[in-house]
Write a protein that holds these residues in place. Structure first.
Motif, mmCIF file in Angstrom:
data_model
loop_
_atom_site.group_PDB
_atom_site.id
_atom_site.type_symbol
_atom_site.label_atom_id
_atom_site.label_comp_id
_atom_site.label_asym_id
_atom_site.label_seq_id
_atom_site.Cartn_x
_atom_site.Cartn_y
_atom_site.Cartn_z
ATOM 1 N N UNK A 1 0.831 -1.209 0.000
ATOM 2 C CA UNK A 1 0.000 0.000 0.000
ATOM 3 C C UNK A 1 0.868 1.262 0.000
ATOM 4 N N UNK A 2 2.139 1.123 0.345
ATOM 5 C CA UNK A 2 3.061 2.261 0.331
ATOM 6 C C UNK A 2 3.826 2.410 -0.992
ATOM 7 N N UNK A 3 3.657 1.487 -1.908
ATOM 8 C CA UNK A 3 4.356 1.573 -3.202
ATOM 9 C C UNK A 3 4.008 2.835 -3.996
ATOM 10 N N UNK A 4 2.738 3.259 -4.052
ATOM 11 C CA UNK A 4 2.449 4.466 -4.843
ATOM 12 C C UNK A 4 3.185 5.711 -4.372
ATOM 13 N N UNK A 5 3.525 5.774 -3.094
ATOM 14 C CA UNK A 5 4.257 6.931 -2.583
ATOM 15 C C UNK A 5 5.677 6.969 -3.135
ATOM 16 N N UNK A 6 6.250 5.822 -3.382
ATOM 17 C CA UNK A 6 7.623 5.739 -3.888
ATOM 18 C C UNK A 6 7.692 5.662 -5.407
ATOM 19 N N UNK A 7 6.645 5.107 -6.007
ATOM 20 C CA UNK A 7 6.623 4.900 -7.461
ATOM 21 C C UNK A 7 5.317 5.443 -8.024
ATOM 22 N N UNK A 8 5.238 6.737 -8.252
ATOM 23 C CA UNK A 8 3.995 7.324 -8.760
ATOM 24 C C UNK A 8 3.622 6.741 -10.124
ATOM 25 N N UNK A 9 2.361 6.717 -10.385
ATOM 26 C CA UNK A 9 1.849 6.199 -11.651
ATOM 27 C C UNK A 9 0.763 5.175 -11.379
ATOM 28 N N UNK A 10 0.286 4.590 -12.426
ATOM 29 C CA UNK A 10 -0.778 3.586 -12.312
ATOM 30 C C UNK A 10 -0.250 2.334 -11.622
ATOM 31 N N UNK A 11 -1.157 1.657 -10.894
ATOM 32 C CA UNK A 11 -0.776 0.443 -10.180
ATOM 33 C C UNK A 11 -1.898 -0.570 -10.314
ATOM 34 N N UNK A 12 -1.528 -1.819 -10.572
ATOM 35 C CA UNK A 12 -2.479 -2.917 -10.645
ATOM 36 C C UNK A 12 -2.104 -3.939 -9.588
ATOM 37 N N UNK A 13 -3.067 -4.288 -8.734
ATOM 38 C CA UNK A 13 -2.869 -5.282 -7.681
ATOM 39 C C UNK A 13 -3.781 -6.460 -7.995
ATOM 40 N N UNK A 14 -3.238 -7.668 -7.952
ATOM 41 C CA UNK A 14 -4.016 -8.871 -8.223
ATOM 42 C C UNK A 14 -4.182 -9.688 -6.951
ATOM 43 N N UNK A 15 -5.374 -10.256 -6.784
ATOM 44 C CA UNK A 15 -5.650 -11.136 -5.642
ATOM 45 C C UNK A 15 -6.649 -12.195 -6.081
ATOM 46 N N UNK A 16 -6.770 -13.243 -5.285
ATOM 47 C CA UNK A 16 -7.632 -14.367 -5.655
ATOM 48 C C UNK A 16 -8.996 -14.361 -4.988
ATOM 49 N N UNK A 17 -9.136 -13.664 -3.873
ATOM 50 C CA UNK A 17 -10.405 -13.728 -3.134
ATOM 51 C C UNK A 17 -10.965 -12.336 -2.896
ATOM 52 N N UNK A 18 -12.287 -12.262 -2.838
ATOM 53 C CA UNK A 18 -12.966 -10.980 -2.650
ATOM 54 C C UNK A 18 -12.508 -10.280 -1.375
ATOM 55 N N UNK A 19 -12.314 -11.023 -0.300
ATOM 56 C CA UNK A 19 -11.883 -10.410 0.954
ATOM 57 C C UNK A 19 -10.521 -9.727 0.790
ATOM 58 N N UNK A 20 -9.637 -10.370 0.043
ATOM 59 C CA UNK A 20 -8.310 -9.789 -0.183
ATOM 60 C C UNK A 20 -8.375 -8.566 -1.089
ATOM 61 N N UNK A 21 -9.293 -8.576 -2.055
ATOM 62 C CA UNK A 21 -9.474 -7.408 -2.920
ATOM 63 C C UNK A 21 -9.911 -6.208 -2.094
ATOM 64 N N UNK A 22 -10.947 -6.406 -1.283
ATOM 65 C CA UNK A 22 -11.473 -5.300 -0.485
ATOM 66 C C UNK A 22 -10.472 -4.837 0.571
ATOM 67 N N UNK A 23 -9.779 -5.778 1.204
ATOM 68 C CA UNK A 23 -8.766 -5.420 2.196
ATOM 69 C C UNK A 23 -7.650 -4.605 1.540
ATOM 70 N N UNK A 24 -7.201 -5.042 0.376
ATOM 71 C CA UNK A 24 -6.127 -4.327 -0.329
ATOM 72 C C UNK A 24 -6.561 -2.928 -0.707
ATOM 73 N N UNK A 25 -7.759 -2.802 -1.257
ATOM 74 C CA UNK A 25 -8.255 -1.478 -1.663
ATOM 75 C C UNK A 25 -8.328 -0.536 -0.462
ATOM 76 N N UNK A 26 -8.824 -1.027 0.660
ATOM 77 C CA UNK A 26 -8.937 -0.179 1.850
ATOM 78 C C UNK A 26 -7.575 0.243 2.395
ATOM 79 N N UNK A 27 -6.614 -0.670 2.434
ATOM 80 C CA UNK A 27 -5.272 -0.326 2.929
ATOM 81 C C UNK A 27 -4.596 0.693 2.003
ATOM 82 N N UNK A 28 -4.774 0.519 0.703
ATOM 83 C CA UNK A 28 -4.173 1.455 -0.253
ATOM 84 C C UNK A 28 -4.807 2.829 -0.109
ATOM 85 N N UNK A 29 -6.133 2.872 0.043
ATOM 86 C CA UNK A 29 -6.821 4.161 0.249
ATOM 87 C C UNK A 29 -6.338 4.833 1.530
#
Length: 108
Positions: free
Chosen positions: A40-68
């Motif tokens: 979730x801290x990668x965008x601060x160091x590497x500006x630009x578009x980012x794509x995160x892949x996950x296998x389960x809905x819970x991980x998708x939502x958790x990742x989105x919330x941490x990144x936000x």
């Protein structure tokens, strides 16, 4: 969100790899060590578009919330099943299964 020393070390190692021309880096860590917080801290160091892949809905939502939480100025969306990320999202968190469809993958 404060990073632990080993998470800072991992981000520094990613940065060194990137600076040396490596564009595909794998971070391996055991369950519970904060991989989601780390990336979730990668965008601060590497500006630009980012794509995160996950296998389960819970991980998708958790990742989105941490990144936000770590990047409140970024537009973060999820691409999964009936959810479609817009083309102007800064970060897209997507399910592997959804991007297996060629038309969806081509957008990213």
């Amino acid at each position: 969100m404060e990073l632990r020393p080993y998470q800072r070390d991992a981000l520094d190692a990613i940065g060194r790899s990137y600076e040396s021309g490596v564009r595909r880096v794998v971070v391996h860590a055991a369950t519970g060590l904060g991989k989601t917080v780390l990336f979730s801290h990668l965008p601060q160091r590497f500006p630009g578009k980012m794509l995160v892949l996950a296998h389960r809905e819970e991980l998708l939502d958790q990742s989105a919330e941490k990144i936000r939480a770590a990047n409140p100025d970024l537009f973060v969306e999820v691409e999964q099943a009936g959810r479609r990320a817009s083309n102007w999202a800064d970060v897209v968190v997507a399910s592997v299964q959804s991007l297996y469809q060629p038309r969806r993958l081509e957008r990213f």
